[in-house]
Design an enzyme around this catalytic site. Structure first.
Site, PDB file in Angstrom:
ATOM      1  N   SER A  76     -81.214  30.015 -32.084  1.00  0.00           N
ATOM      2  CA  SER A  76     -81.014  30.314 -30.668  1.00  0.00           C
ATOM      3  C   SER A  76     -82.232  31.022 -30.088  1.00  0.00           C
ATOM      4  CB  SER A  76     -79.763  31.181 -30.468  1.00  0.00           C
ATOM      5  OG  SER A  76     -79.887  32.386 -31.176  1.00  0.00           O
ATOM      6  N   ASP A  77     -82.257  31.046 -28.764  1.00  0.00           N
ATOM      7  CA  ASP A  77     -83.343  31.730 -28.076  1.00  0.00           C
ATOM      8  C   ASP A  77     -82.838  32.206 -26.715  1.00  0.00           C
ATOM      9  OD1 ASP A  77     -86.412  32.211 -28.286  1.00  0.00           O
ATOM     10  OD2 ASP A  77     -86.057  31.581 -26.215  1.00  0.00           O
ATOM     11  N   THR A  78     -83.248  33.405 -26.338  1.00  0.00           N
ATOM     12  CA  THR A  78     -82.871  33.970 -25.040  1.00  0.00           C
ATOM     13  C   THR A  78     -84.121  34.280 -24.226  1.00  0.00           C
ATOM     14  OG1 THR A  78     -80.858  34.983 -25.949  1.00  0.00           O
ATOM     15  CG2 THR A  78     -81.680  35.873 -23.872  1.00  0.00           C
ATOM     16  N   SER A 113     -80.055  29.673 -25.194  1.00  0.00           N
ATOM     17  CA  SER A 113     -79.822  28.334 -25.744  1.00  0.00           C
ATOM     18  C   SER A 113     -79.467  28.453 -27.211  1.00  0.00           C
ATOM     19  CB  SER A 113     -81.070  27.464 -25.594  1.00  0.00           C
ATOM     20  OG  SER A 113     -81.361  27.232 -24.233  1.00  0.00           O
TER      21      SER A 113
END
Length: 196
Positions: A76-78, A113
């Site tokens: 994931s990535d923010t 995401s």
């Protein structure tokens, strides 16, 4: 409940974030943590969720050839998106202070995401939350940065910390998404992913 769908799978969380690990435990997911280094660089033409989608999938590529048939990898990535720019993690005190000053008295987007990957398929999804800050003084911003050292957080702040209690006047969307994981969407998507 989710564990029933996942009982034949091994869940690998490729994140060192203690907040994401807590969410996984709260969802009742048994998981192992496996981290692989990734150079988090994205093409300049990408905007908003395209960036976090790209980076979440990029983190999964580090595991190419390493997954077993019953594995589900979660990456994931923010990012924080504000006035046409993506804000990642600050490099130092000055950058952290500058980022928060930029968010001051304004609304920004927090986009997370998530990429689910197995040996035969991949699904990427995202969620967006609108967060509105009041206007903070320079002293308040410096107090937060010096005491909470938000260098591992996109946009230089953690909503679950002091600044979230005193500076955020409005939030539209998932609170957990701002912390770092859209748990409701993850629950539904992971259930579907494991069922097929």
């Amino acid at each position: 409940m989710l564990q029933e769908f996942l009982k034949n799978h091994r869940i690998i969380l490729a994140s060192g974030s203690p907040r994401r690990q807590v969410f996984f435990r709260e969802l009742g997911i048994d998981f192992t943590v496996n981290l692989r280094p990734v150079d988090e660089v994205f093409p300049d033409h990408l905007k908003e969720a395209e960036i976090s989608d790209y980076l979440a999938a990029l983190k999964a590529k580090a595991f190419d050839g390493a997954l077993k048939p019953n594995d589900i990898l979660v990456t994931s990535d923010t990012i924080v998106w504000h006035r046409g720019f993506a804000l990642g993690k600050p490099l130092n005190r000055e950058e952290a202070i500058s980022m928060i000053q930029g968010l001051n008295g304004d609304t920004h987007k927090v986009i997370t995401s998530v990429c689910l990957t197995s040996t035969n398929k991949q699904v990427v999804f995202n969620d967006t939350t609108l967060v509105t800050f009041i206007s903070l003084t320079k002293d308040e911003i410096e107090y937060y940065v010096d005491n909470y050292k938000p260098y591992d957080k996109a946009g230089s702040y953690g909503i679950q910390e002091w600044i979230g209690s005193i500076a955020i006047s409005k939030i539209e969307g998932s609170y957990n998404n701002v912390v770092g994981l859209p748990t409701q969407k993850l629950y539904e998507t992971l259930k579907d992913f494991a069922s097929v």
